[in-house]
Write a protein that holds these residues in place. Structure first.
Motif, PDB file in Angstrom:
ATOM      1  N   ASP A 154       0.820  -1.213   0.000  1.00 42.66           N
ATOM      2  CA  ASP A 154       0.000   0.000   0.000  1.00 42.66           C
ATOM      3  C   ASP A 154       0.855   1.264   0.000  1.00 42.66           C
ATOM      4  N   TYR A 155       2.112   1.136   0.440  1.00 39.34           N
ATOM      5  CA  TYR A 155       2.982   2.309   0.528  1.00 39.34           C
ATOM      6  C   TYR A 155       3.685   2.557  -0.803  1.00 39.34           C
ATOM      7  N   PRO A 156       3.810   3.815  -1.227  1.00 36.66           N
ATOM      8  CA  PRO A 156       4.517   4.105  -2.486  1.00 36.66           C
ATOM      9  C   PRO A 156       5.984   3.697  -2.395  1.00 36.66           C
ATOM     10  N   ARG A 157       6.423   2.855  -3.320  1.00 36.15           N
ATOM     11  CA  ARG A 157       7.797   2.339  -3.281  1.00 36.15           C
ATOM     12  C   ARG A 157       8.843   3.437  -3.320  1.00 36.15           C
ATOM     13  N   ASP A 158       8.589   4.502  -4.074  1.00 35.38           N
ATOM     14  CA  ASP A 158       9.618   5.523  -4.244  1.00 35.38           C
ATOM     15  C   ASP A 158       9.900   6.314  -2.969  1.00 35.38           C
ATOM     16  N   ARG A 159       9.058   6.144  -1.942  1.00 31.75           N
ATOM     17  CA  ARG A 159       9.288   6.871  -0.692  1.00 31.75           C
ATOM     18  C   ARG A 159       9.807   5.980   0.438  1.00 31.75           C
ATOM     19  N   LEU A 160       9.878   4.674   0.191  1.00 32.54           N
ATOM     20  CA  LEU A 160      10.297   3.743   1.244  1.00 32.54           C
ATOM     21  C   LEU A 160      11.816   3.625   1.288  1.00 32.54           C
ATOM     22  N   ARG A 161      12.363   3.716   2.486  1.00 33.31           N
ATOM     23  CA  ARG A 161      13.806   3.544   2.679  1.00 33.31           C
ATOM     24  C   ARG A 161      14.126   2.333   3.547  1.00 33.31           C
ATOM     25  N   GLY A 162      13.104   1.740   4.163  1.00 32.59           N
ATOM     26  CA  GLY A 162      13.382   0.579   4.998  1.00 32.59           C
ATOM     27  C   GLY A 162      12.150   0.116   5.745  1.00 32.59           C
ATOM     28  N   LEU A 163      12.268  -1.060   6.373  1.00 31.88           N
ATOM     29  CA  LEU A 163      11.187  -1.655   7.150  1.00 31.88           C
ATOM     30  C   LEU A 163      11.764  -2.217   8.443  1.00 31.88           C
ATOM     31  N   VAL A 164      11.107  -1.897   9.571  1.00 28.48           N
ATOM     32  CA  VAL A 164      11.511  -2.405  10.881  1.00 28.48           C
ATOM     33  C   VAL A 164      10.324  -3.144  11.483  1.00 28.48           C
ATOM     34  N   LEU A 165      10.561  -4.394  11.913  1.00 32.26           N
ATOM     35  CA  LEU A 165       9.499  -5.218  12.478  1.00 32.26           C
ATOM     36  C   LEU A 165       9.856  -5.644  13.901  1.00 32.26           C
ATOM     37  N   GLU A 166       8.872  -5.568  14.802  1.00 31.79           N
ATOM     38  CA  GLU A 166       9.105  -6.114  16.141  1.00 31.79           C
ATOM     39  C   GLU A 166       9.151  -7.631  16.085  1.00 31.79           C
ATOM     40  N   ASP A 167       8.403  -8.222  15.159  1.00 32.38           N
ATOM     41  CA  ASP A 167       8.363  -9.673  15.020  1.00 32.38           C
ATOM     42  C   ASP A 167       8.929 -10.040  13.651  1.00 32.38           C
ATOM     43  N   GLY A 168       8.356 -11.061  13.036  1.00 30.86           N
ATOM     44  CA  GLY A 168       8.764 -11.410  11.678  1.00 30.86           C
ATOM     45  C   GLY A 168       9.832 -12.495  11.645  1.00 30.86           C
ATOM     46  N   ALA A 169      10.004 -13.058  10.445  1.00 26.87           N
ATOM     47  CA  ALA A 169      11.018 -14.086  10.194  1.00 26.87           C
ATOM     48  C   ALA A 169      11.553 -13.871   8.782  1.00 26.87           C
ATOM     49  N   PRO A 170      12.766 -14.351   8.495  1.00 26.10           N
ATOM     50  CA  PRO A 170      13.378 -14.076   7.181  1.00 26.10           C
ATOM     51  C   PRO A 170      12.541 -14.555   6.002  1.00 26.10           C
ATOM     52  N   THR A 171      11.735 -15.603   6.202  1.00 30.70           N
ATOM     53  CA  THR A 171      10.960 -16.141   5.087  1.00 30.70           C
ATOM     54  C   THR A 171       9.480 -15.783   5.170  1.00 30.70           C
ATOM     55  N   SER A 172       9.089 -14.883   6.081  1.00 28.41           N
ATOM     56  CA  SER A 172       7.694 -14.436   6.098  1.00 28.41           C
ATOM     57  C   SER A 172       7.440 -13.625   4.833  1.00 28.41           C
ATOM     58  N   HIS A 173       6.200 -13.606   4.383  1.00 23.06           N
ATOM     59  CA  HIS A 173       5.925 -13.051   3.055  1.00 23.06           C
ATOM     60  C   HIS A 173       6.119 -11.546   2.973  1.00 23.06           C
ATOM     61  N   VAL A 174       5.912 -10.830   4.068  1.00 23.78           N
ATOM     62  CA  VAL A 174       6.164  -9.385   4.016  1.00 23.78           C
ATOM     63  C   VAL A 174       7.654  -9.130   3.800  1.00 23.78           C
ATOM     64  N   VAL A 175       8.507  -9.988   4.356  1.00 18.93           N
ATOM     65  CA  VAL A 175       9.954  -9.836   4.165  1.00 18.93           C
ATOM     66  C   VAL A 175      10.333 -10.177   2.728  1.00 18.93           C
ATOM     67  N   ILE A 176       9.709 -11.208   2.179  1.00 20.98           N
ATOM     68  CA  ILE A 176       9.985 -11.580   0.786  1.00 20.98           C
ATOM     69  C   ILE A 176       9.585 -10.447  -0.158  1.00 20.98           C
ATOM     70  N   VAL A 177       8.433  -9.841   0.095  1.00 14.92           N
ATOM     71  CA  VAL A 177       7.987  -8.719  -0.738  1.00 14.92           C
ATOM     72  C   VAL A 177       8.928  -7.526  -0.573  1.00 14.92           C
ATOM     73  N   ALA A 178       9.332  -7.240   0.673  1.00 14.59           N
ATOM     74  CA  ALA A 178      10.266  -6.125   0.914  1.00 14.59           C
ATOM     75  C   ALA A 178      11.585  -6.375   0.199  1.00 14.59           C
ATOM     76  N   ARG A 179      12.004  -7.645   0.188  1.00  9.28           N
ATOM     77  CA  ARG A 179      13.255  -7.991  -0.488  1.00  9.28           C
ATOM     78  C   ARG A 179      13.110  -7.764  -1.987  1.00  9.28           C
ATOM     79  N   ALA A 180      11.932  -8.126  -2.515  1.00 12.66           N
ATOM     80  CA  ALA A 180      11.679  -7.899  -3.942  1.00 12.66           C
ATOM     81  C   ALA A 180      11.660  -6.416  -4.271  1.00 12.66           C
ATOM     82  N   MET A 181      11.224  -5.603  -3.312  1.00 15.02           N
ATOM     83  CA  MET A 181      11.190  -4.153  -3.512  1.00 15.02           C
ATOM     84  C   MET A 181      12.563  -3.519  -3.311  1.00 15.02           C
ATOM     85  N   GLY A 182      13.500  -4.324  -2.795  1.00 12.01           N
ATOM     86  CA  GLY A 182      14.864  -3.827  -2.638  1.00 12.01           C
ATOM     87  C   GLY A 182      15.057  -2.893  -1.467  1.00 12.01           C
TER      88      GLY A 182
END
Length: 758
Positions: A349-377
């Motif tokens: 939902d967030y515009p890619r051109d404004r994102l500089r990073g993502l910080v999660l209190e939880d999460g795992a390396p293979t969770s899908h939000v991380v995979i998508v963030a990785r795809a977004m670079g």
């Protein structure tokens, strides 16, 4: 009787409202606030202490004590009664303060003649920002309504501190605790460094209307909103279209318990009767509750704190008439999203051109939000406990996706060091861009296809930018996950055609829709049964074979989009060969249907299967003969082989993907492909790290697919790799007894000895 006792707090709040509206300097406003509190509560002393960034409580205003002690009298966190209140976030009500073991005498204040003492923490979102105190010479216990009045006043002061108004009174070099730098250490989920400003994914709702004009009207608003909240929770619990078993259901049951808790409702009603608006009452009670729960030692009760926070925020949104926050419109240009957890679709939902990073209190390396963030670079760091409650929207922040660290409100020298790190990485990226022109070959001349993973139209420009040989995995389900209803056949066809047009003849492998498990479509009501283990349940090819209309629509869209070109279709979560035969029958039927109506068909159609389920390891030769190609989904295969849930944070780094047993499994698959002349690609997260990509090449893989940002670093490794030496090295270490040293360490030493960049 109760009405008379409540009159005092109401009068005080009315006076505070008038004071907040007057154009006063911060110190004068504080001085008048403590005078009004003292007069209203018939107290001879009222003092405000504010917590500084160096963990010192400084006297900011007083009436009754020596006025010359203001900004001079100090107590460390935990020292004296005031320090004890700040450290525990709990009020103290004492008839003879000097007998309390924590009492500390400050000679400069002249407080030795006062006996009774009431002190409350100044709280905001559960964080202690200071302490508010009243004292009397006579020995007495303050009434509950007086405690309530002082706590309510403290909430108003907390907003003054948060607004930065009081911060202007700080002496040079001394900052308030709200601006204190904080660092967190967790796990790096995606490489990179981001500097920017905090955007809370579920932003704290700031209540600006604090004082009510009509208590009865506010009580009615509260009752209506609580009713709506309870209905919405009951509705979620009764739904059958989404799996709400296990932890999901426990959370909702906890919400329902809180929403119907009479003690909570009674505290909300008392705060309203004392003069607050309904939303201000929710904020006050929420902050009080959070402060108490933060100091509980029972881990289960502490975990329930986030449930309570979420419930209180839902109630606030009900009261303010707000739907889901659409903060994307007001994002800063250098946004770093800070969240407890989030779904892949929410990140998109967030515009890619404004994102500089993502910080999660939880999460795992293979969770899908991380995979998508990785795809977004974008860099990602996770398991950063406490970062959400310590962050405010707009705070400067650094996310280090290399070391797994986050620096909130960093010191200037640290910020400068990271800015240089970013510049250095940018120079490395420039080198990677230059590598695009070079052939993708090892040092000893072996060609390797470096492909990219994708899933949405926004990924397509990166195909050329990354220099990928093609798309090794196009996740078609992402289009479904970001939509509010099932994408129509025409929309699917357009996306697939755009992908093939952008590829310009380079190979593209489309994975059929892989929903179910943790990839839930809210609008899909096909599931009537809840699952205890959704990752092992009704998902991917199992679901689409049971709902063939889904698969038929997608296959028809793919066939039409690929008219005149090669089409590669891959089936996810295959368990037995009969599933491939069923899918092939559906595909053949669609080919016949389109041929009957003279549609332009693909020049060739290749069907592949993903190796994710361990049962395929005992039918590899049969599998290789049943399909045109195979792709290893290393994320799911690893979780199933190791019996380790990929979304479980406690297991996120427990088992190594480069362990001898798992590398042996991967080698079996590569050898079977070679034996049967069936192309094999690996498209999991293993492919995206230079050290694990190096291992894959040594095992026999000649085609690997990764996020676009990973292609440069992997290619830099590849061009310096003597593959023959590595293959012999791995054969030696995997054939005999398990290596005494961890395989990862052996591979690192191999690379270091040969100056291979990892």
């Amino acid at each position: 009787m109760i009405r008379d006792m409540a009159a005092g707090p109401r009068v005080l709040l009315k006076r505070l409202r008038e004071l907040m509206a007057e154009p006063l300097e911060p110190q004068e406003r504080l001085d008048r606030i403590v005078r009004d509190i003292a007069a209203n509560m018939v107290a001879e002393v009222c003092s405000l202490y504010v917590l500084r960034a160096d963990s010192v409580l400084e006297l900011y205003a007083t009436v009754g004590l020596n006025p010359n002690a203001v900004h001079l009298a100090q107590l460390r966190l935990g020292q004296g009664l005031v320090g004890t209140i700040a450290a525990s976030a709990r009020a103290l009500n004492l008839s003879n303060a000097q007998e309390h073991p924590a009492f500390a005498y400050l000679p400069e204040t002249g407080e030795e003649i006062y006996h009774s003492f009431l002190g409350v923490p100044v709280l905001r979102a559960g964080r202690t920002l200071g302490v508010l105190v009243v004292q009397n010479k006579t020995m007495r216990h303050y009434r509950d309504d007086e405690i309530e009045a002082l706590e309510t006043t403290a909430m108003v002061i907390a907003e003054m501190i948060a607004s930065g108004d009081i911060g202007r009174l700080s002496r040079p070099g001394l900052e308030l605790d709200l601006s204190r730098p904080a660092s967190f250490t967790g796990i790096a989920f995606n490489e990179g460094v981001g500097l920017g400003h905090v955007v809370l994914h579920e932003p704290r709702i700031v209540v600006t209307n604090l004082f009510n004009e009509d208590s009865e009207e506010e009580l009615r608003r509260l009752e209506d909103s609580l009713g709506s909240l309870r209905l919405s929770i009951d509705d979620m619990l009764e739904r059958r279209d989404v799996a709400f078993e296990g932890e999901h259901r426990e959370v909702l049951e906890a919400y329902r318990m809180f929403a119907n808790d009479r003690g909570w409702v009674r505290r909300l009603e008392e705060a309203i009767r004392n003069g607050l608006t309904a939303e201000a009452a929710v904020e006050k009670v929420q902050s009080d509750m959070r402060a108490r729960m933060m100091h509980m030692t029972d881990p289960y009760l502490r975990e329930r704190m986030s449930d309570f926070d979420d419930l209180a925020n839902r109630l606030l949104r009900q009261l303010l008439g707000r739907g889901p926050e659409t903060i994307a419109e007001s994002l800063p240009k250098d946004a770093i999203i800070v969240a407890r957890s989030m779904g892949a679709a929410e990140l998109l939902d967030y515009p890619r051109d404004r994102l500089r990073g993502l910080v999660l209190e939880d999460g795992a390396p293979t969770s899908h939000v991380v995979i998508v963030a990785r795809a977004m670079g974008i860099p990602v760091a996770g398991q950063m406990k406490g970062v959400v409650s310590m962050s405010e929207n707009g705070d400067p922040i650094i996310v280090d996706g290399v070391e797994g660290a986050v620096h909130l409100r960093p010191q200037p020298d640290l910020e400068a060091a990271y800015a240089e790190k970013v510049r250095f990485r940018a120079r490395r990226q420039e080198l990677y861009r230059e590598l695009r022109k070079k052939p993708s070959e090892t040092k000893d001349g072996v060609k390797v296809d470096l492909l990219m993973n994708a899933g949405l139209a926004v990924d397509l420009p990166q195909l050329a930018e990354a220099g990928a040989a093609g798309i090794g995995l196009f996740r078609t389900e992402l289009q479904f996950m970001v939509a509010s209803t099932f994408p129509r056949a025409e929309a699917q066809e357009k996306l697939y055609r755009d992908v093939l047009d952008t590829a310009r003849g380079r190979p593209v492998t489309f994975r059929t829709i892989d929903i179910g498990g943790d990839k839930v479509l809210p609008y899909f009501k096909g599931s009537a049964q809840e699952e205890e283990n959704p990752a092992l349940g009704w998902r991917a090819i199992r679901l689409t074979l049971d709902r063939p209309g889904l698969l038929r629509t997608q296959i028809r869209a793919l066939l039409k989009a690929a008219g005149g070109r090669e089409l590669k279709v891959m089936l996810p979560m295959v368990t037995e060969l009969g599933e491939i035969a069923q899918a092939r029958e559906i595909i053949d039927r669609e080919v016949r249907h389109l041929s009957r109506f003279a549609h332009h068909l693909p020049t060739s159609l290749k069907l592949g299967a993903m190796v994710e389920v361990p049962s395929l390891l005992w039918q590899l030769d049969e599998l290789m003969q049943a399909v045109d190609f195979v792709s290893v989904g290393s994320n799911d295969l690893f979780q199933f082989v190791m019996a380790a849930d990929r979304g479980n944070t406690q297991l996120a780094d427990r088992f190594d993907t480069l362990s001898v047993p798992f590398l042996r499994v991967l080698k079996q698959i590569a050898d079977a492909g070679l034996r049967n002349h069936t192309p094999v690609t690996l498209c999991g997260e293993l492919a995206g790290k230079p050290i694990s990509a190096m291992a894959l090449l040594g095992l026999g893989y000649r085609s690997i697919s990764m996020s676009p940002a990973s292609i440069g670093p992997v290619k830099a490794m590849l061009t310096e790799l003597p593959l023959g030496e590595l293959t012999a090295f791995l054969d030696d270490n995997l054939a005999g007894p398990a290596a005494r040293l961890p395989m990862r360490a052996l591979l690192q030493a191999f690379a270091d000895d040969r100056s291979i960049p990892l």
